[in-house]
Design an enzyme around this catalytic site. Structure first.
Site, mmCIF file in Angstrom:
data_model
loop_
_atom_site.group_PDB
_atom_site.id
_atom_site.type_symbol
_atom_site.label_atom_id
_atom_site.label_comp_id
_atom_site.label_asym_id
_atom_site.label_seq_id
_atom_site.Cartn_x
_atom_site.Cartn_y
_atom_site.Cartn_z
ATOM 1 N N VAL A 1 0.812 -1.211 0.000
ATOM 2 C CA VAL A 1 0.000 0.000 0.000
ATOM 3 C C VAL A 1 0.848 1.265 0.000
ATOM 4 O O VAL A 1 0.464 2.278 -0.600
ATOM 5 C CB VAL A 1 -0.986 0.017 1.196
ATOM 6 C CG1 VAL A 1 -0.280 0.232 2.526
ATOM 7 C CG2 VAL A 1 -2.050 1.086 0.987
ATOM 8 N N GLY B 1 -5.177 -6.641 0.901
ATOM 9 C CA GLY B 1 -5.565 -5.827 2.046
ATOM 10 C C GLY B 1 -4.690 -4.587 2.130
ATOM 11 O O GLY B 1 -4.216 -4.074 1.116
ATOM 12 N N GLU B 2 -4.495 -4.083 3.344
ATOM 13 C CA GLU B 2 -3.660 -2.909 3.630
ATOM 14 C C GLU B 2 -4.275 -1.594 3.173
ATOM 15 O O GLU B 2 -3.744 -0.530 3.473
ATOM 16 C CB GLU B 2 -2.259 -3.040 2.990
ATOM 17 C CG GLU B 2 -1.484 -4.268 3.379
ATOM 18 C CD GLU B 2 -0.125 -4.328 2.700
ATOM 19 O OE1 GLU B 2 0.250 -3.378 1.976
ATOM 20 O OE2 GLU B 2 0.576 -5.343 2.889
ATOM 21 N N GLY B 3 -5.357 -1.626 2.398
ATOM 22 C CA GLY B 3 -5.867 -0.431 1.735
ATOM 23 C C GLY B 3 -5.420 -0.345 0.290
ATOM 24 O O GLY B 3 -5.729 0.622 -0.417
#
Length: 339
Positions: A92, A310-312
């Protein structure tokens, strides 16, 4: 349950944006979803055209989960990844740098002492890890509300943003999310459990069994979102829920990421009905629980790239699309001006 005053996006600005879009130098509706997003942004900003999206901020909520044994990776990866975020070398952070977004990491429940990291990272820490939800509650009494308030405080600290993106880091979090979505929407474990970090075969069967056991153990506790979080959630999920509620109370647009933020959004909508009007789904993840969550929220993903990091990271990839929508309504010529 607490009561929250959620503002309503500007309906007049939304109508004016649609009228402006219809008058641009293009066939009616020819820019599809971009037009819808441009009108949404106009309503969120209360002005036509909407403001440029110059200040985009990602907050990664980090925490460990007691069910991490079901993952393909050990729970120690969570703490190691916090340091990777801080070094600017995570998925990210490199993707956010490409679109000019800032990334902040919040250690809500990482199982480590946090030695050597900036105070900002651990300022809102609630606990170290969470319980194994198939055999015990994830949180102690009161901790779900404590973490929820921590998330609200973080959103308040980031209130100058044009767009907020909630990210996540925590080995085992897709197991927790599957349990919370199933508990929230009355679904069986087999329908919501996905591959997460890449498990399959017997490992996937064990993961499904863990979620089923968690649902059986927490039966009858689904009516109250804080009870759901206490029984089968986590501190970082509660913090993300608070973050989403506070952003909505302040009228800040939010780009949801994958299964983790979608799960928090279901909880946040239950606590603050109407908050979902301030959220967009950045992308479609490969987790089946996210599809159920987004359907319940009435949200359609902007992108579908098969992402599951994930992570944004997926939501960050939708930022250029939002900016495209803003520049179209702001800068395209109008039919009325043609000579």
């Amino acid at each position: 349950m607490p009561s929250f005053a959620i503002p309503v996006p500007d309906a007049a600005a939304h109508a004016a944006a649609l009228a402006r879009l219809d008058g641009l130098v293009k066939p009616l509706g020819s820019l599809g979803r971009l037009e819808e997003l441009a009108a949404w942004l106009s309503a969120a900003h209360g002005v036509v055209p909407p403001r440029p999206l110059d200040d985009v901020r990602v907050v990664v909520f980090a925490g460990d989960h007691g069910v991490s044994a079901q993952s393909a990776y050990p729970r120690e990866v969570t703490a190691a990844m916090v340091r990777v975020f801080l070094a600017g070398r995570s998925g990210v952070t490199v993707l956010a740098a490409q679109v000019g977004a800032r990334v902040r990491v919040a250690d809500i429940a990482v199982d480590w002492d946090g030695a050597g990291v900036p105070d900002e990272v651990t300022a809102h820490k609630v606990r170290r890890g969470s319980g194994a939800i198939d055999v015990e509650d994830a949180l102690a009494p009161g901790e779900a509300r404590q973490a929820f308030e921590a998330g609200r405080a973080i959103a308040a600290e980031e209130s100058g943003a044009d767009v907020l993106v909630p990210g996540d880091m925590g080995i085992g979090n897709t197991t927790v999310c599957a349990a919370v979505v199933a508990s929230s929407l009355g679904l069986p474990a087999a329908e919501v459990v996905g591959t997460g970090t890449g498990v399959s075969g017997e490992a996937l069967d064990r993961k499904t069994a863990v979620v089923a056991a968690a649902l059986d153990r927490a039966a009858g506790r689904s009516a109250d979102p804080f009870e759901r979080l206490t029984a089968v959630g986590s501190a970082c999920l509660a913090a993300t829920t608070g973050f989403l509620v506070e952003a909505a109370t302040r009228g800040i647009p939010v780009l949801l990421d994958g299964i983790f933020s979608a799960t928090a959004a279901v909880l946040a909508r239950d606590l603050a009905p109407g908050a979902e009007r301030w959220w967009l789904a950045g992308h479609r993840s490969t987790e089946p629980a996210q599809a159920f969550a987004l359907k319940a929220l009435g949200l359609t993903p902007i992108l579908d790239l098969g992402l599951r990091l994930g992570e944004g990271s997926g939501a960050v990839q939708a930022v250029p699309t939002l900016r495209a929508a803003q520049t179209i309504i702001a800068n395209m010529g109008r039919l009325a001006d043609l000579e």
